[in-house]
Design an enzyme around this catalytic site. Structure first.
Site, PDB file in Angstrom:
ATOM      1  N   LYS A  13     -54.232 -30.958  62.871  1.00 40.05           N
ATOM      2  CA  LYS A  13     -52.860 -31.299  62.368  1.00 40.05           C
ATOM      3  C   LYS A  13     -51.867 -30.277  63.001  1.00 40.05           C
ATOM      4  O   LYS A  13     -50.668 -30.922  63.791  1.00 40.05           O
ATOM      5  CB  LYS A  13     -52.439 -31.226  60.803  1.00 40.05           C
ATOM      6  CG  LYS A  13     -53.060 -32.086  60.096  1.00 40.05           C
ATOM      7  CD  LYS A  13     -52.556 -32.380  58.478  1.00 40.05           C
ATOM      8  CE  LYS A  13     -52.666 -30.943  57.903  1.00 40.05           C
ATOM      9  NZ  LYS A  13     -53.958 -30.541  57.675  1.00 40.05           N
ATOM     10  N   ARG A  88     -49.112 -33.038  50.091  1.00 36.27           N
ATOM     11  CA  ARG A  88     -50.436 -33.051  49.753  1.00 36.27           C
ATOM     12  C   ARG A  88     -51.089 -33.445  48.643  1.00 36.27           C
ATOM     13  O   ARG A  88     -52.289 -33.457  47.986  1.00 36.27           O
ATOM     14  CB  ARG A  88     -50.817 -31.594  49.898  1.00 36.27           C
ATOM     15  CG  ARG A  88     -51.444 -31.008  51.202  1.00 36.27           C
ATOM     16  CD  ARG A  88     -51.717 -29.625  51.224  1.00 36.27           C
ATOM     17  NE  ARG A  88     -52.350 -28.892  51.977  1.00 36.27           N
ATOM     18  CZ  ARG A  88     -52.076 -28.310  53.095  1.00 36.27           C
ATOM     19  NH1 ARG A  88     -51.226 -28.517  53.609  1.00 36.27           N
ATOM     20  NH2 ARG A  88     -53.133 -27.420  53.511  1.00 36.27           N
ATOM     21  N   ARG A 127     -61.724 -20.750  64.470  1.00 38.94           N
ATOM     22  CA  ARG A 127     -60.225 -20.786  64.610  1.00 38.94           C
ATOM     23  C   ARG A 127     -59.553 -19.489  64.458  1.00 38.94           C
ATOM     24  O   ARG A 127     -60.005 -18.629  63.680  1.00 38.94           O
ATOM     25  CB  ARG A 127     -59.647 -21.606  63.531  1.00 38.94           C
ATOM     26  CG  ARG A 127     -58.063 -21.811  63.527  1.00 38.94           C
ATOM     27  CD  ARG A 127     -57.413 -22.817  62.579  1.00 38.94           C
ATOM     28  NE  ARG A 127     -57.229 -22.518  61.317  1.00 38.94           N
ATOM     29  CZ  ARG A 127     -56.854 -23.549  60.510  1.00 38.94           C
ATOM     30  NH1 ARG A 127     -56.167 -24.506  60.996  1.00 38.94           N
ATOM     31  NH2 ARG A 127     -56.714 -23.357  59.341  1.00 38.94           N
ATOM     32  N   ARG A 160     -57.445 -16.635  60.068  1.00 38.86           N
ATOM     33  CA  ARG A 160     -56.797 -16.462  58.788  1.00 38.86           C
ATOM     34  C   ARG A 160     -57.539 -16.365  57.704  1.00 38.86           C
ATOM     35  O   ARG A 160     -58.816 -16.628  57.594  1.00 38.86           O
ATOM     36  CB  ARG A 160     -56.119 -18.064  58.495  1.00 38.86           C
ATOM     37  CG  ARG A 160     -54.732 -18.319  59.268  1.00 38.86           C
ATOM     38  CD  ARG A 160     -54.588 -19.512  59.167  1.00 38.86           C
ATOM     39  NE  ARG A 160     -54.746 -20.232  58.238  1.00 38.86           N
ATOM     40  CZ  ARG A 160     -54.029 -21.656  57.790  1.00 38.86           C
ATOM     41  NH1 ARG A 160     -53.408 -22.381  58.677  1.00 38.86           N
ATOM     42  NH2 ARG A 160     -54.290 -22.150  56.672  1.00 38.86           N
ATOM     43  N   ARG A 171     -60.818 -25.395  49.822  1.00 36.57           N
ATOM     44  CA  ARG A 171     -59.543 -26.338  50.269  1.00 36.57           C
ATOM     45  C   ARG A 171     -60.091 -27.384  50.709  1.00 36.57           C
ATOM     46  O   ARG A 171     -59.280 -28.751  50.528  1.00 36.57           O
ATOM     47  CB  ARG A 171     -59.022 -25.444  51.758  1.00 36.57           C
ATOM     48  CG  ARG A 171     -58.425 -24.308  51.294  1.00 36.57           C
ATOM     49  CD  ARG A 171     -58.213 -23.418  52.603  1.00 36.57           C
ATOM     50  NE  ARG A 171     -57.429 -23.843  53.430  1.00 36.57           N
ATOM     51  CZ  ARG A 171     -57.611 -23.589  54.928  1.00 36.57           C
ATOM     52  NH1 ARG A 171     -58.387 -23.032  55.461  1.00 36.57           N
ATOM     53  NH2 ARG A 171     -56.503 -24.166  55.775  1.00 36.57           N
TER      54      ARG A 171
HETATM   55  P1  AMP Z   1     -52.104 -25.036  55.860  1.00 32.97           P
HETATM   56  O1  AMP Z   1     -51.451 -24.133  56.875  1.00 32.97           O
HETATM   57  O2  AMP Z   1     -51.370 -26.325  55.663  1.00 32.97           O
HETATM   58  O3  AMP Z   1     -53.400 -25.117  55.689  1.00 32.97           O
HETATM   59  O4  AMP Z   1     -51.613 -24.394  54.423  1.00 32.97           O
HETATM   60  C1  AMP Z   1     -52.039 -23.318  54.045  1.00 32.97           C
HETATM   61  C2  AMP Z   1     -51.819 -22.927  52.238  1.00 32.97           C
HETATM   62  O5  AMP Z   1     -50.541 -22.982  52.028  1.00 32.97           O
HETATM   63  C3  AMP Z   1     -52.486 -24.070  51.552  1.00 32.97           C
HETATM   64  O6  AMP Z   1     -53.966 -23.654  51.451  1.00 32.97           O
HETATM   65  C4  AMP Z   1     -51.786 -23.925  50.359  1.00 32.97           C
HETATM   66  O7  AMP Z   1     -52.179 -22.772  49.630  1.00 32.97           O
HETATM   67  C5  AMP Z   1     -50.511 -23.731  50.846  1.00 32.97           C
HETATM   68  N1  AMP Z   1     -49.701 -25.191  51.106  1.00 32.97           N
HETATM   69  C6  AMP Z   1     -49.414 -25.873  52.181  1.00 32.97           C
HETATM   70  N2  AMP Z   1     -48.935 -26.713  52.032  1.00 32.97           N
HETATM   71  C7  AMP Z   1     -49.016 -27.223  50.659  1.00 32.97           C
HETATM   72  C8  AMP Z   1     -48.571 -28.262  49.892  1.00 32.97           C
HETATM   73  N3  AMP Z   1     -48.105 -29.288  50.625  1.00 32.97           N
HETATM   74  N4  AMP Z   1     -48.800 -28.252  48.536  1.00 32.97           N
HETATM   75  C9  AMP Z   1     -49.231 -27.163  48.080  1.00 32.97           C
HETATM   76  N5  AMP Z   1     -49.706 -25.953  48.757  1.00 32.97           N
HETATM   77  C10 AMP Z   1     -49.471 -26.049  50.278  1.00 32.97           C
END
Ligand code: AMP
Length: 228
Positions: A13, A88, A127, A160, A171
């Site tokens: 994404k 999400r 990554r 990360r 996740r």
């Molecule tokens: P990402 O970079 O999109 O994988 O997001 C990293 C982390 O941020 C996730 O594992 C969640 O802890 C938090 N996060 C990001 N977007 C959301 C969302 N829409 N709802 C809840 N938590 C989120």
């Protein structure tokens, strides 16, 4: 236009959203990036969400929705928005529908990047992201060649904390439990396009841009035809 990019963590994404918004001049609204900025700046919100992020759990809906609502108050959203990592959960999807409706808009297109779990685990184990600008790379599949902003020589690349294998599995489980219903929500509304997310990065980017183009043309055709 408002486009939602859906997919498991590591489905590509972020990479695709960066390319697509760069090409279209749209705003890239990535909830994960917004949270990481708060974390880095150690804001009150950043301190509040740190534990959830490190454990690979979703941040509570009310906190996430409030942050995205604030982001949508910025003027750059007028050009078009690509949502990445949001919504999400079904509650977030309904909140986004309400928020956009209050602006006289809606989700025009939802693109689901479909990638099998085994490929995700493989991808995330390699990554690397830039600590400064969040640009994603991969040790094998997409090694650092040049800084997209012409600012560094790759010296800020890190893994990360939530890309550790145990956290990745958590996740992924969260994705299947909480985000899969969001995919079904957009399918039911009739705006879902599924794109197989394995294969050359450029081909997947082209498929997303085609879906955006088709949606824009359908909308223009509907305007020309007038109300039925
Ligand atoms: P990402 O970079 O999109 O994988 O997001 C990293 C982390 O941020 C996730 O594992 C969640 O802890 C938090 N996060 C990001 N977007 C959301 C969302 N829409 N709802 C809840 N938590 C989120």
């Amino acid at each position: 236009m408002n486009v939602v990019l859906l997919g498991a963590p590591g489905s590509g994404k972020g990479t695709q959203a960066t390319t697509v918004t760069g090409r279209l001049g749209w705003a890239h609204v990535a909830s994960g990036d917004l949270f990481r900025h708060h974390l880095k700046a150690q804001t009150a919100l950043g301190r509040q969400v740190e534990g959830y992020m490190n454990r690979g759990e979703l941040v509570p809906d009310d906190v996430t929705i409030a942050m995205v609502r604030e982001r949508l108050a910025q003027p750059d959203i007028a050009a078009g928005v690509l949502f990445d990592g949001f919504p999400r959960t079904l509650a977030q999807a309904h909140a986004l529908d309400t928020l956009l409706a209050s602006l006289g808009q809606r989700v025009d297109l939802a693109v689901y990047l479909d990638v099998p779990d085994e490929a995700i685990v493989q991808r995330l184990s390699g990554r690397l992201v830039c600590r400064e600008c969040e640009a994603p790379f991969h040790a094998q599949a997409n090694p650092f060649a040049a800084c997209p902003h012409g600012k560094c020589a790759g010296e800020h690349l890190v893994r990360r904390a939530d890309d550790e294998p145990e956290t990745v599995r958590r996740r992924l489980a969260t994705f299947h439990r909480q985000t899969a219903p969001v995919v079904e929500h957009y399918r039911a509304v009739g705006v879902l396009v599924t794109i197989h997310g394995e294969g050359p990065v450029e081909a997947i980017g082209r498929a997303i841009l085609e879906a955006v183009d088709d949606t824009a043309q359908d909308a223009a055709g509907a305007v020309r035809a007038g109300p039925r």
